[in-house]
Design an enzyme around this catalytic site. Structure first.
Site, short mmCIF file in Angstrom:
data_model
loop_
_atom_site.label_atom_id
_atom_site.label_comp_id
_atom_site.label_asym_id
_atom_site.label_seq_id
_atom_site.Cartn_x
_atom_site.Cartn_y
_atom_site.Cartn_z
N ASP B 281 -27.15 19.21 -11.49
CA ASP B 281 -25.84 19.74 -11.12
C ASP B 281 -25.95 21.19 -10.63
O ASP B 281 -25.06 21.69 -9.96
CB ASP B 281 -24.87 19.67 -12.30
CG ASP B 281 -23.43 19.92 -11.86
OD1 ASP B 281 -22.95 19.17 -10.99
OD2 ASP B 281 -22.82 20.89 -12.34
N LEU B 417 -20.53 18.87 -8.70
CA LEU B 417 -19.89 17.59 -8.40
C LEU B 417 -18.55 17.83 -7.70
O LEU B 417 -18.19 17.14 -6.74
CB LEU B 417 -19.70 16.81 -9.70
CG LEU B 417 -19.17 15.39 -9.54
CD1 LEU B 417 -20.11 14.57 -8.68
CD2 LEU B 417 -18.98 14.75 -10.90
#
Lengths: 434, 523
Positions: B281, B417
C-alpha cells in the site's frame, strides 16, 4: 498621562467625594499579570475594515500579537510589526528613514489600506521614537489616499483595553466638525460587535433618534461628526482618554449604567432617550420586548449562579459593571472586584450598587492577590489565561477574562449569553466525574 | 526594521523562560514592563501546564522611568527569593529593559541574596528564542556545575549519561525523553541527569558525574555540551535519533561510549515502520515530492526519513534558524537541492508554491500555508499550536517515534487504495475531484489555490503568476484534458506542461503538447 498619575503617593490622599470616602479601594502595585494595549489591535482591526495597524516595536511585540491573535493571523491580517533591530537602535540608520521605507513598501503592497495607525510600543516609547512626527510626515505624502495616525499601545502606558481608548482618542481630532447650529446628535462610543451595534441602532431608530454615530465606525474613513451638539454614550468603561478628547470638542456625556444585563441596558437606553426628549411611554414601548426576552432568558440561568461567590482579577476595566450585573441581576456574591484602572466618574453609578463588603481593588500585586484568592476560595475566579489553568490546578474554578472582550455581551439579547459565560465553568465543574 | 506578521521564534527571554519553566526550584526574575506576562500563557495554554511559569516580572511603568526602575528590580528579586525560596535564580532583562540600561547582574549581586544568582545577557535586538534558551542553559550549567564532582573510574559500575536539551514548550520533548530512557535502559546505561527538563539547580551541580552526554536538541544543549566536553572531558553523542536509521546509529554511538552491547536495543521489535513502508500500500509513496521546513534538527532528520525510509523525493528543505544552517545546507546538497534559510514566512510560502510539492512537512506556519494552497501537510517542528502538545504518547525519537512519524506523515496523503480508486473512477461523480479524500480537510475543493495567489502578500516578493485563464495559452481541449488529471497532481502537471511549452518555444498548449510534456517528465 494625567499629572495625578505621576504622583500616586499624594494622589491617594487627595480629597474624594463623600460616597467614595466610605468605600475603601485597595491600591496595589507589583507584578501585573495583564496584557498591554497592543492587544486591542486584535479586535479593532476586525471592526475598522479599511484600517491597518503597524506596530513599531520589538520581536516581543510581534510575538505577543501572534500569540494573542491565534489563528486569525493567517486570514488576511491588517496588522503587522516593524521589528526594530540592532542597527535601528545603534543609530546606524535613521529610524525615521527606516519607518518611511517600511510604510511605503507596505502601502504599495496593500492598496486597500485607507487608514494606517502607527502604534507605539514600550521599546519605541523608551527610545522616544517620534511616531507623531512620522505620522504627520507620512500623512503629508500619502494623503488623500491614506490617512496616517498614531497612538501608543505600550505596556508602560496602557493596559489591555486602554489600547482601544488610545486608538479612539487618536481618531477624535480627525472627526468632522458638527456645525454649532445643527440638531443634537447621538454618538455611541466604544467598539461593539456589529450584531450588537445593529441592535442598538434599531432601538434608537424606533425611539425616533434620527442621527446616531458610532465610534469607531466600521470604516475608519467614514467617521461620525462631533461638536457641541453631540451627546455621547459610552458603551465601554475603559474610554477615559477618548471621553476627554470628545469633551475637548464640545461633546457632552450622557450619564448611564453600562449596557450589561436587563437593568444596565435599560438604563443606558433610557438615559439616551431622556437626553433626546423621547416620550417616556415610547421609550418603554421600544425597550419592553427586549427587556422581557432578556428577563426570561436570565431566569433560567439565575438558579445556577445565585449565591455563588465570585472574584475578578484586573484585566479589562469591564470588571466593575460586570460585577454589578452579576450581583444585581443574577444574585452572585462579589468577593473581590479588581480592575487595572478605576475611572471614578464613569463608574460612579455602577459602584453605588456594590454591597459594603465588596472588596474593590485597583492595580495589582499578583502574588498577594492570589494569596487572597486562595484564602477566599471563591466559587469562580475571573482571570487571564496565564493564571486560569494554574488556578484550576489548585482546584479553583475560573473563567478566562479575554473572552469577555471578544464575545458579544452587551444589550438585552446578549444578557443570557453573558451569564452563560460564567455559568458554564461551574456547570462543567459539576459534570466532570474524573 | 523588519516587517513581520508572524515570527518563527520569540524573543530570547522567552527561550530563557523555557529553560526556567522546565526546571524545578529555579526562579527567573525578569526586568520587564507590564504586558510581557503574555508569554506565561504559552506555557499554561499551549503546553497546558497546571502551574505558573516560575517567572517574576518587575512590571515597570512609564512613570517609573528615569527614577526607580533599579529599585523596582531589587524589590521584585528580594520578594521572589523570599516567597519562592529557590535554589538559584536567573536574572535578566526583556527587550524594553535592555534599553533602559539597569544592570540586573550588578543590581542583584549588590543585594547579597541567599542563593546563587545567574545573570543573563540576552541581546533582544539581535538574537531569538532558541539562542536565548541555549545561552540560558549554558550559563546555568557553567555557573552551577561543581567542578570537583567528577566521574569515578568505570570498573564495576554501569555507564552514566546526562540527557541534555529537553525544555518546556519543546516539540514532543516529554515523549522523546521516554523513548530515550527506554533505549538507555536496554543498553544498561544509567541516567545521571536530565536537564533542563525536571532538573533542580542542585542536580546541575552533579553534572560532572556522568561519563558522557547525550545532546538531544542541539539548538538548546550544544553550547552547554561543548563546555562540558572541555571542562569535564565528557564526550557527547550528537546523533539525533529521529527515524529508524538514525535511531540505530544513535544506539550504536551510545553503546560505543558506554562500552555496552547494542544488540538488545537494536533488536527491539517495536518498530513497525520498516514493514509498513515496505507493504504494497506504500508503493504509491514512491517519489512523492515533499517540502520540508522547520528547525534545523527536525528538518534534517525529516529529510533523511523522507528519502531513505519512505522513498519520497525531497523537493525543498529549509530552516528558520541561521545558527544551524550548515547542517541543513549539507543535507539539502545530498537531496540535490538548494537549502532555504529564512525566517520570513512569505519567502517560505513562495518557495512552497514554486516547488509544488505533494506533501509539506513543517511548523504551524507551514500548516497554514499548505491549507491555503490545498496541499496535504504534517507538523514536524516547533513552533506548534496546542494540538501538537497531545495527551497521548507521541514521540518523534526512537522506534516508537518512527511509528508515530509514519502515521502522521502518511495520513494527510490520500491512501494508496483510495488514490487508485480516485484515478480509476474519476469520471464517476462520487469520486470526482471535488470530493477529495474523506479524511482530510486539505483535500477540500481546489478553489483555495486560486484565491491564495490573488491575495497581495505583505513583503517584497512578487506574487507568482499562475494563469488560470485557459484562453491565452491552453486550448479548450487541452484544458478539459488537464481537468481529468487527479487534482492532487494537476498543479504540477500544469506547471510542467507550461515549462515544457516555454522551453520548446510552443505558443499554444494543445493535447499534443500536454502528452509530449507528460512523456518528457515521465518518472
Amino acid at each position: 498621562m494625567s499629572p495625578l498619575a505621576t504622583l500616586d503617593g499624594c494622589a491617594a490622599e487627595l480629597a474624594r467625594p463623600e460616597a467614595e470616602a466610605q468605600r475603601p479601594v485597595l491600591r496595589e502595585r507589583g507584578q501585573r499579570e495583564v496584557f498591554c494595549g497592543l492587544t486591542g489591535i486584535i479586535w479593532l482591526h476586525r471592526k475598522m475594515q479599511d484600517a491597518f495597524f503597524l506596530v513599531v516595536g520589538s520581536r516581543t511585540c510581534a510575538h505577543l500579537l501572534q500569540s494573542a491573535a491565534g489563528v486569525m493571523i493567517f486570514a488576511e491580517p491588517r496588522f503587522a510589526t516593524a521589528i526594530m533591530e540592532e542597527r535601528d537602535l545603534a543609530g546606524m540608520v535613521d529610524a525615521q528613514d527606516e519607518l518611511d521605507r517600511v510604510v511605503t513598501r507596505l502601502l504599495e503592497r496593500r492598496p486597500d489600506i485607507r487608514t494606517l495607525f502607527l502604534v507605539g510600543s514600550c521599546p519605541s516609547e523608551v527610545i522616544k521614537l517620534d511616531l507623531a512626527k512620522a505620522a504627520q510626515r507620512l500623512g503629508a505624502v500619502h494623503m488623500p489616499r491614506v490617512r496616517i495616525l498614531n497612538y501608543s499601545g505600550s505596556g508602560i502606558e496602557t493596559t489591555f483595553t486602554q489600547g482601544e481608548d488610545a486608538c479612539l482618542a487618536a481618531l477624535v481630532p480627525v472627526m468632522p466638525a458638527l456645525p454649532a447650529d445643527s440638531a443634537q446628535e447621538l454618538l455611541i462610543v466604544g467598539s461593539l460587535p456589529d450584531i450588537v451595534e445593529d441592535q442598538f441602532l434599531r432601538l434608537f431608530a424606533d425611539m425616533g433618534i434620527a442621527k446616531v454615530g458610532c465610534l469607531p465606525a466600521r470604516n475608519a474613513r467614514d467617521l461620525p461628526s462631533v461638536g457641541p451638539n453631540t451627546r455621547y454614550l459610552l458603551a465601554q468603561p475603559f474610554l477615559g482618554e477618548t471621553a476627554m478628547a470628545l469633551e475637548g470638542r464640545g461633546a457632552k456625556r450622557i450619564e448611564a449604567l453600562f449596557p450589561f444585563g436587563v437593568e444596565g441596558t435599560s438604563d443606558w437606553l433610557r438615559a439616551a432617550a431622556n437626553a433626546f426628549g423621547v416620550d417616556k411611554a415610547l421609550t418603554e414601548q421600544v425597550i419592553a420586548p427586549g427587556r422581557e426576552r432578556a428577563r426570561i432568558a436570565l431566569s433560567k440561568l439565575r438558579p445556577q449562579l445565585k449565591g455563588k461567590r465570585i472574584t475578578f482579577l484586573p484585566d479589562s476595566q469591564l470588571e466593575v459593571p460586570l460585577a454589578r450585573y452579576l450581583q444585581d441581576e443574577l444574585g452572585m456574591e462579589l468577593v473581590e472586584v479588581g480592575t487595572p484602572y478605576l475611572h471614578r466618574a464613569h463608574l460612579a453609578r455602577e459602584l453605588e450598587s456594590f454591597g459594603p463588603n465588596v472588596r474593590l481593588s485597583e492595580g495589582q500585586h499578583v502574588e498577594r492577590q492570589l494569596d487572597r484568592v486562595r484564602a477566599d476560595r471563591p466559587d469562580i475566579t475571573v482571570c487571564g489565561l496565564g493564571l486560569a489553568n494554574p488556578l484550576e490546578g489548585e482546584g479553583l474554578t475560573t473563567k478566562w477574562a479575554i473572552e469577555l472582550v471578544f464575545s458579544p455581551i452587551h444589550g438585552f439579547d446578549q444578557a443570557a449569553d453573558l451569564a452563560e459565560l460564567f455559568a458554564r465553568p461551574l456547570r462543567r465543574r459539576d459534570m466532570l466525574e474524573i | 526594521m523588519q516587517l513581520a506578521v508572524w515570527t518563527y521564534e520569540g524573543p530570547p527571554h522567552v527561550g530563557a523562560m523555557r529553560v526556567a519553566t522546565a526546571m524545578e526550584k529555579l526562579h527567573y526574575v525578569l526586568h520587564a514592563p507590564q504586558g510581557d506576562t503574555y508569554a506565561d500563557l504559552l506555557f499554561t495554554m499551549i503546553e497546558r501546564r497546571g502551574k505558573r511559569p516560575p517567572v517574576t516580572y518587575t512590571t515597570f511603568e512609564a512613570r517609573d522611568l528615569g527614577k526607580d526602575t533599579a529599585q523596582i528590580f531589587q524589590d521584585a528579586a528580594r520578594e521572589a527569593v523570599t516567597r519562592f525560596n529557590p535554589q538559584a535564580i536567573i536574572v535578566g532583562a526583556s527587550c524594553t529593559a535592555e534599553l533602559i540600561q539597569d544592570d540586573p547582574a550588578g543590581l542583584s549581586e549588590a543585594m547579597g541574596l541567599p542563593c546563587p544568582v545567574i545573570p543573563l545577557e540576552l541581546p533582544s535586538y539581535q538574537r531569538k528564542e532558541n539562542w536565548g534558551a541555549s545561552e540560558t542553559f549554558y550559563q546555568i550549567v557553567r555557573q552551577l556545575a561543581d567542578k570537583s564532582v567528577v566521574r569515578a573510574p568505570r570498573e564495576g559500575r554501569a555507564a552514566r549519561a546526562n540527557i541534555l536539551g529537553p525544555t518546556a514548550l519543546g516539540f514532543r520533548h516529554r515523549d522523546d525523553l521516554v523513548e530515550i530512557r527506554k533505549i538507555l535502559a536496554l543498553l544498561g546505561v544509567e541516567v545521571n541527569l536530565v536537564a533542563p527538563l525536571g532538573a533542580t539547580p542542585q542536580d546541575i551541580t552533579q553534572i560532572g558525574q556522568a561519563d558522557f552526554n547525550i545532546v538531544l536538541y542541539p539548538e538548546i544543549a550544544d553550547e552547554a555540551a561543548r563546555w562540558l566536553e572541555k571542562t569535564f572531558d565528557q564526550p557527547a553523542v550528537r546523533t539525533i535519533p529521529i527515524g529508524v536509521g538514525a535511531t540505530r546509529s544513535f544506539i550504536a554511538d551510545v553503546a560505543e561510549l558506554a562500552g555496552a552491547d547494542p544488540t538488545p536495543a537494536l533488536g527491539d521489535t517495536s518498530s513497525r515502520m520498516p514493514w509498513w513502508s515496505r507493504s504494497v500500500d506504500s508503493t504509491y509513496l514512491t517519489s512523492k515530492r515533499v517540502f520540508i521546513f522547520g528547525d534545523a534538527t527536525h528538518a534534517v532528520a525529516a529529510a533523511r526519513i523522507a528519502r531513505e525510509e519512505l522513498g519520497f523525493e525531497v523537493c525543498g528543505l529549509g530552516c528558520y534558524a541561521r545558527e544551524f544552517a550548515r547542517d541543513v545546507r549539507a543535507e539539502a546538497a545530498r537531496c540535490g537541492i538548494e537549502a532555504l534559510i529564512t525566517d520570513d514566512h512569505l519567502a517560505v510560502e513562495d518557495a512552497i508554491t514554486a516547488a509544488a510539492p505533494e506533501l509539506v512537512l513543517g511548523t504551524q506556519m507551514e500548516r497554514h500555508i499548505a491549507k491555503r494552497l490545498g496541499i496535504p501537510c504534517a507538523v514536524i517542528s516547533a513552533p506548534v499550536h496546542v494540538q501538537d502538545f497531545p495527551a497521548r504518547h507521541s514521540p518523534q525519537m526512537g522506534f516508537e517515534g518512527a511509528n508515530v512519524i509514519f502515521d502522521t506523515w502518511v495520513h494527510p496523503l490520500v491512501m494508496g487504495l483510495e488514490e487508485h480508486l480516485l484515478t480509476m473512477f474519476r469520471e464517476d461523480f462520487e469520486f470526482s475531484d471535488e470530493a477529495g479524500a474523506s479524511h482530510h480537510a486539505a483535500h477540500s475543493p481546489r478553489k483555495a489555490q486560486v484565491d491564495s495567489v490573488s491575495e497581495a502578500p505583505v513583503a517584497d516578493i512578487p506574487a507568482p503568476v499562475l494563469t488560470d485563464e485557459p484562453g491565452n495559452l491552453w486550448t479548450a481541449e487541452a484544458e478539459r484534458e488537464l481537468k481529468k488529471i487527479p487534482f492532487f497532481v494537476r498543479g504540477k502537471a500544469r506547471r510542467n506542461t507550461e515549462n515544457f511549452a516555454a522551453a520548446e518555444g510552443r505558443r499554444q498548449i494543445d493535447l499534443e503538447t500536454l502528452y509530449d510534456a507528460k512523456a518528457h517528465y515521465a518518472r
